[in-house]
Design an enzyme around this catalytic site. Structure first.
Site, mmCIF file in Angstrom:
data_model
loop_
_atom_site.group_PDB
_atom_site.id
_atom_site.type_symbol
_atom_site.label_atom_id
_atom_site.label_comp_id
_atom_site.label_asym_id
_atom_site.label_seq_id
_atom_site.Cartn_x
_atom_site.Cartn_y
_atom_site.Cartn_z
ATOM 1 N N LYS A 1 9.423 -1.250 12.202
ATOM 2 C CA LYS A 1 10.228 -0.481 11.260
ATOM 3 C C LYS A 1 9.933 1.008 11.412
ATOM 4 C CE LYS A 1 9.619 0.955 7.091
ATOM 5 N NZ LYS A 1 10.331 2.249 7.158
ATOM 6 N N GLU B 1 -3.795 3.575 10.792
ATOM 7 C CA GLU B 1 -4.057 4.941 11.261
ATOM 8 C C GLU B 1 -3.507 5.849 10.188
ATOM 9 O OE1 GLU B 1 -3.642 8.260 12.262
ATOM 10 O OE2 GLU B 1 -2.331 7.821 13.967
ATOM 11 N N CYS C 1 -1.219 13.946 11.697
ATOM 12 C CA CYS C 1 -2.325 13.346 10.940
ATOM 13 C C CYS C 1 -3.664 13.930 11.361
ATOM 14 C CB CYS C 1 -2.312 11.839 11.069
ATOM 15 S SG CYS C 1 -2.135 11.304 12.765
ATOM 16 N N GLU D 1 -4.898 16.482 2.238
ATOM 17 C CA GLU D 1 -4.035 16.649 3.395
ATOM 18 C C GLU D 1 -2.735 17.309 2.937
ATOM 19 O OE1 GLU D 1 -2.584 12.993 5.161
ATOM 20 O OE2 GLU D 1 -2.842 13.868 7.154
HETATM 21 P P1 ADP Z 1 4.240 9.651 5.555
HETATM 22 O O1 ADP Z 1 3.442 10.432 4.567
HETATM 23 O O2 ADP Z 1 3.873 9.852 6.971
HETATM 24 O O3 ADP Z 1 5.705 9.593 5.262
HETATM 25 P P2 ADP Z 1 4.162 7.009 4.502
HETATM 26 O O4 ADP Z 1 2.902 6.253 4.415
HETATM 27 O O5 ADP Z 1 4.853 7.378 3.247
HETATM 28 O O6 ADP Z 1 3.731 8.221 5.385
HETATM 29 O O7 ADP Z 1 5.215 6.282 5.418
HETATM 30 C C1 ADP Z 1 4.907 5.714 6.651
HETATM 31 C C2 ADP Z 1 5.742 4.477 6.856
HETATM 32 O O8 ADP Z 1 5.379 3.495 5.880
HETATM 33 C C3 ADP Z 1 7.225 4.670 6.716
HETATM 34 O O9 ADP Z 1 7.862 3.905 7.711
HETATM 35 C C4 ADP Z 1 7.524 4.121 5.331
HETATM 36 O O10 ADP Z 1 8.841 3.633 5.195
HETATM 37 C C5 ADP Z 1 6.555 2.989 5.244
HETATM 38 N N1 ADP Z 1 6.186 2.569 3.879
HETATM 39 C C6 ADP Z 1 6.231 3.291 2.735
HETATM 40 N N2 ADP Z 1 5.801 2.556 1.697
HETATM 41 C C7 ADP Z 1 5.469 1.329 2.181
HETATM 42 C C8 ADP Z 1 4.940 0.124 1.614
HETATM 43 N N3 ADP Z 1 4.649 0.034 0.329
HETATM 44 N N4 ADP Z 1 4.710 -0.906 2.437
HETATM 45 C C9 ADP Z 1 4.961 -0.828 3.754
HETATM 46 N N5 ADP Z 1 5.456 0.268 4.342
HETATM 47 C C10 ADP Z 1 5.719 1.341 3.574
#
Ligand code: ADP
Length: 786
Positions: free
Chosen positions: A192, A266, A300, A397
């Site tokens: 995804k 990560e 990151c 961050e």
């Molecule tokens: P960033 O700060 O880099 O946007 P996120 O952790 O919000 O990082 O998002 C990274 C990925 O995790 C995206 O693909 C997002 O759609 C997905 N994501 C966000 N919330 C969830 C969740 N509760 N479970 C699984 N994946 C998630």
């Protein structure tokens, strides 16, 4: 402008890259993209779509399907179906597919680069010269591992279906980091992409079609966090690989706890960029530009904390400001632009709020004199000086082009400041003194250290965090272990199962005198009474009382962790050769009391204690042998570099021992963990704790330093929970009943400690697995060249 003026100022004219081919590609799809499942495009069951926009212009690029739980289910099913064939496909054949992917990416490199820039807002210079070439490199490199898997990872098999969730900052690169090793090792994938940046993953799906990849081997499902959560929770997934925020990482850790799903995370970082006074300052300034303004600081491992030695701080800041004044922020498709657009308004607001906080907390803000474009999502490069180490901008961050500068006086202070963070992803060290640089490199707690360089990445080098930056590695040989499991029958039965079990006991329990001594706990090199004031009876399999042990509680665990923490630095720094000698000597002391231990084991387990003592001695010898032989690698990264992949101890570990073969388990698990430089809090099996408590008498006569190995007896799950929740414990190995697995994994989410779940009985893991679990790989990049 006159010719003279041009010659004098040498201003950049616009050098735009054409967006047309990418726009044509979007148009050919009528601006609408379905889900890629089982090799086909299909509408989402949800009937929902979302838009992806160009952050530099705020214009809509395309509509993309929002995958629902039902779609996730379809994708996982397709991957499962494909796994049967793909996992049996010869390595050479998988290598050919990966090679084809690499070639296709190269052939369409510019289309990928432009599309990535449109969707993400990062400068074309970066997508063209960094992201996309590295993507191709990852597929080539892992084609090689697919080819070599049979010989180089003999005895290991793919995991099955891997769910992969990636962020928006390096959309296609993160896809490559995840898909390439997974496929190379024979897994199938449901990936995804992030909701802000799905387009290059969809173009990649087309490549999978074009090269005739078997349907279902790669499935791409678009959607937001809900889709990610459905993938994480799907019972048909064998592993989750996630890159993103620590916050979401924590949710995923909890969601997968106890499910048996393998997990790699990560996460975030607040990486230090350390400049010593003998550094080449002009290079260091260019380094800062790459560290914090690369990809708008949305990295990151961005070097977001500048730590400068006091004597050169002002000079460094002056040079830095002059350089910042010359950076160019603007249209990401302009080839002469340094800094592109921030991913979305929500991220821009977050940056603005944190900058505001920095000002309120008293740090000194500096920004260049020019203004960023008013249209689109832009933020200027920003420098904060006089930042207090505990302030928000030094700790949190920001994920934007904002640098927080602090000063230090001595190398020790630099190390302390560098480690003054809950993260541990990366660090840069700048000094012309290689002794100093390497010395500091070994002391900074981070998965990647760049010496006189920064933000270098390559498929041959592992990347991943210490502490709350997550666990697991991507890239290098170390990254492959995330996508394989040991084939069961391959576990050697040496010294276990049949050999140690089921044989007649050497000594008859009935002939022994009654035992009335209550074993104490062993903390900080001393025998101590349990805080609770309670003891717990230990019975033989036939129901006879064989002794009593102290009932340890939270307080005892806390004391033991404190002791292990105090001993950690000293033990880590003890030469490997000395560690080996200490472990050999421990074995020698145990062998002198072999009969006593054999008797005790027979009493507690009804098994042949003599055989188990022998096996335990051998395990200690094996651990001692590895102490100075568990070597790292030198990765051949393509730059003029040596990249040293060094296994380091994890730190303070909690080990909850299995029920079978209590002494052997202790020797093998704790012995190996000690050999690798960890300090331990060991909780013996509640069924047979006495062998462990007897063991402290052996410890007392050995040279194992006080606090290095602590033993706390008591209720396993209660103590496990305390260890898993404890923020000063870096890893927990839990051997116990399934009910405890979720408990430990969930509780470990607090500081993102590494966990290793083992069954309460049955064969122990092989030494190679224990060695890997007892270490984390640090990659140190050392460039050379006169
Ligand atoms: P960033 O700060 O880099 O946007 P996120 O952790 O919000 O990082 O998002 C990274 C990925 O995790 C995206 O693909 C997002 O759609 C997905 N994501 C966000 N919330 C969830 C969740 N509760 N479970 C699984 N994946 C998630």
């Amino acid at each position: 402008m006159t010719l003279t003026e041009i010659m004098e100022t040498l201003p950049y004219g616009p050098a735009p890259e054409a967006a047309q081919p990418a726009m044509d590609w979007l148009k050919a799809h009528k601006g609408k993209f379905q889900l890629f499942i089982a090799g086909k495009w299909r509408n989402p069951a949800s009937k929902e779509w979302f838009t992806t926009i160009n952050p530099a212009t705020a214009q809509k690029l395309a509509e993309v399907a929002q995958a629902s739980a039902a779609d996730v289910d379809e994708a996982v099913k397709a991957a499962r179906k494909a796994f049967a064939g793909w996992s049996q496909t010869k390595g050479h054949v998988r290598a050919r597919y990966l090679y084809a992917m690499a070639r296709q990416i190269q052939k369409h490199a510019r289309l990928f680069a432009v599309l990535e820039t449109l969707d993400n807002g990062k400068p074309i210079r970066e997508t063209r010269d960094i992201d996309i070439p590295l993507v191709a490199r990852h597929f080539y490199y892992h084609a090689g591992w697919a080819q070599l898997m049979e010989s180089e990872l003999a005895g290991y098999a793919p995991l099955g279906v891997v769910g992969q969730i990636i962020p928006w900052n390096f959309p296609l690169l993160m896809l490559a980091w995840k898909v390439a090793p997974a496929l190379a090792m024979g897994n199938t994938v449901v990936l995804k992409p992030a909701e802000f940046t799905p387009l290059t993953a969809l173009l990649f799906a087309e490549i999978c079609q074009n090269i005739g990849l078997p349907p279902g081997v790669v499935n791409i499902i678009t959607g937001d966090g809900k889709t990610g959560a459905a993938l994480v929770e799907h019972p048909g997934v064998d592993k989750i690989a996630f890159t993103g925020s620590t916050e979401v990482g924590r949710i995923i850790r909890k969601a997968t706890a106890g499910s048996g799903k393998k997990l790699s995370l990560e996460l975030g970082g607040k990486s230090p960029f350390v400049v010593f006074e003998d550094a080449d300052l002009d290079s260091a300034v260019e380094g800062v530009v790459d560290a914090i303004w690369f990809n708008q600081g949305q990295v990151c491992c961005a070097g977001s904390r500048l730590l400068v030695q006091e004597g050169i701080a002002e000079k460094m800041y002056t040079k830095l400001r002059a350089r910042m004044e010359k950076l160019r922020v603007g249209d990401p498709l302009d080839k002469a632009v340094d800094i592109g657009a921030i991913i979305a308004p929500v991220q821009l607001q977050k940056i603005q709020q944190l900058v505001q906080k920095g000002v309120e907390e008293g740090a000194k803000l500096w920004q260049p004199s020019w203004a960023v474009p008013a249209e689109g999502c832009f933020y200027p490069p920003t420098l904060f000086t006089e930042v207090a180490p505990a302030s928000t901008i030094a700790q949190e961050e920001i994920f934007g082009p904002v640098l927080a500068a602090l000063t230090f006086r001595t190398p020790e202070e630099a190390v302390r400041l560098a480690n003054n963070t809950r993260y541990g992803l990366a660090a840069s060290i700048w000094s012309e003194d290689i002794n100093l640089a390497l010395d500091v490199a070994t002391q900074i707690k981070a998965g990647t250290i760049w010496i006189n360089s920064t933000n270098l990445f390559d498929a041959a080098s592992g990347f991943g965090g210490y502490r709350e930056s997550g666990f697991g590695r991507e890239g290098g040989k170390e990254g492959l272990w995330e996508y394989v499991k040991k084939i069961e029958q391959h576990r050697t039965a040496q010294g276990q199962t049949s050999s140690a079990r089921g044989l007649t006991a050497r000594a008859s329990a009935e002939s022994l005198p009654p035992i009335d001594r209550t074993a104490k706990l062993f903390i900080g090199g001393k025998q101590v009474r349990p805080d609770s004031g309670y003891s717990k009876a230990v019975y033989a399999p036939d129901g006879r009382l064989v002794g009593e042990v102290g009932l340890g509680n939270r307080k005892d665990i806390r004391n033991a962790v404190e002791a292990a923490r105090s001993a950690q630095e000293g033990w880590r720094k003890t030469a490997a050769h000395s560690k080996a000698q200490i472990l050999y000597f421990l074995a020698e002391n145990l062998s002198q009391r072999a009969e006593e231990f054999a008797r005790r084991l027979s009493e507690q387990t009804g098994q042949d204690g003599g055989a188990e003592v022998e096996a335990a001695l051998e395990a200690l010898f094996t651990a001692a042998a590895w102490a100075d032989k568990y070597e790292g690698l030198v990765h051949p990264t393509p730059l003029r570099n040596v990249t040293l992949a060094i296994p380091e101890p994890i730190g303070v570990m909690g080990i909850l021992c299995p029920d079978d073969q209590p002494l052997l388990a202790l020797a093998r698990l704790a012995g190996t963990a000690l050999a690798m430089g960890n300090t331990l809090v060991v909780v013996p099996s509640p069924l047979a704790p006495l062998s462990a408590t007897d063991f402290y008498q052996v410890l007392e006569t050995s040279d194992v330093p006080a606090g290095t190995l602590n033993i706390v007896t008591g209720e396993r799950d209660e103590l496990a929970l305390t260890l898993a929740e404890h923020d000063d414990v870096d890893a927990v190995w839990y051997a116990g009943p399934q009910a405890g697995w979720a408990l430990v994994e969930k509780a470990s989410a607090g500081n993102m400690k590494r966990t290793w779940i083992l069954p309460s009985s049955g064969p122990l893991p092989d030494t190679d697995e224990i060695l890997r679990q007892a270490t984390q790989v640090k990659n140190i990049w050392v460039p050379y060249g006169a």
